[in-house]
Scaffold this motif. Structure first.
Motif, short mmCIF file in Angstrom:
data_model
loop_
_atom_site.label_atom_id
_atom_site.label_comp_id
_atom_site.label_asym_id
_atom_site.label_seq_id
_atom_site.Cartn_x
_atom_site.Cartn_y
_atom_site.Cartn_z
N ASN A 1 -0.24 8.63 1.55
CA ASN A 1 -1.58 9.19 1.60
C ASN A 1 -1.68 10.44 0.73
OD1 ASN A 1 -0.60 11.35 3.18
ND2 ASN A 1 -0.78 10.09 5.00
N SER B 1 1.18 13.86 -0.25
CA SER B 1 1.58 13.94 1.16
C SER B 1 2.00 12.55 1.59
CB SER B 1 0.42 14.44 2.01
OG SER B 1 -0.73 13.65 1.85
N THR B 2 2.65 12.50 2.74
CA THR B 2 3.07 11.20 3.26
C THR B 2 2.90 11.16 4.77
OG1 THR B 2 5.33 12.01 3.46
CG2 THR B 2 4.82 10.71 1.51
N GLY B 3 2.74 9.93 5.24
CA GLY B 3 2.86 9.65 6.66
C GLY B 3 1.91 10.35 7.59
N GLY B 4 2.10 10.05 8.84
CA GLY B 4 1.44 10.82 9.87
C GLY B 4 0.08 10.33 10.26
N PHE B 5 -0.94 11.07 9.84
CA PHE B 5 -2.30 10.74 10.26
C PHE B 5 -2.60 9.29 9.89
CE2 PHE B 5 -3.12 15.41 9.47
CZ PHE B 5 -3.19 15.73 10.80
#
Ligand code: NI
Ligand code: NI
Ligand code: NI
Lengths: 109, 109, 109
Positions: free
Chosen positions: B41, B32-36
């Motif tokens: 990540n 996954s990538t980005g965000g939280f």
């Protein structure tokens, strides 16, 4: 608190993540393929408070709904390019499949 | 039974998966990538019995909490390397966003 | 409506997605590794109506259950190939870990 799982087209994902971020929604992006939509889709996870679910859904709807798009067709291979007049055609793009899941508890460490 | 979804930094994921495995928690790792959190990540899915949720959360907290880390700064490009005395600086690393989801049923085939 | 999350081996995923699709189940495929099963697994998300959950589970069970498979062993490196008689051996392949999650609401935009 809810966990929103949204499957959208790759082409809509950047704009959607930006739009969600502007309203302080944090998203995690998972790479995914096929199924709910055509190949090349993205799965977004968005954690949000109950009272903000409708706002998040509105942003998703606005930025990834299925819609028609005029595209120039590819000219026929080996055809007579001089006499060929490309007619723009309508194709369906976008679309989102969205699950809102209940959360038992939520933590940030 | 619960499904724990934990979004952690890539750099913490290996150690966390090992620590979970030592206590017999089975994890599935999604890229996954980005965000939280920052880019890069990892999303972990951990299925566990109700009475073990607190143990799993403690392991996640212990192995991926946000914390400060001293790093040697990169020396300035083209600067006078002789007179440059690098001062270690503090940066924030790690952090975990964790959702605990109810499960209606669970199967192993 | 339910969200089924199934973690299966990569080698079973194509056949399983095809089998689900033939019964009009739409799946989203997330790339994943390790944990519940050996390295190289796939996580499928399948949204389905309550009354179809059992059908979906049956298809998953049928197409990805753990089972034994006869394989020809690799002949020993540097061994005497002439006198070596390979005996097929049984290995365990497949297996699925399946979570059925309640959904609060579901949308298609
Ligand atoms: Ni942008
Ligand atoms: Ni290790
Ligand atoms: Ni096929």
């Amino acid at each position: 608190m809810k966990l929103i799982i949204a499957v959208v087209e790759d082409k809509d994902s950047h704009r959607l993540i930006d739009a969600l971020g502007e309203q302080d929604f944090k998203t995690t992006k998972l790479s995914s393929t096929g199924g709910f939509l055509k190949e090349g889709n993205t799965t977004l996870m968005i954690g949000c408070d109950d009272q903000n679910v409708d706002d998040a859904l509105a942003i998703i709807k606005q930025n990834s709904s299925q819609r028609e798009q005029m595209v120039a067709p590819i000219s026929p291979m080996g055809g007579n390019a001089d006499s060929y007049i490309p007619q723009p055609i309508n194709i369906e793009v976008g679309g989102a499949t969205v699950f809102v899941l209940p959360i038992e508890s939520f933590f940030q460490f």
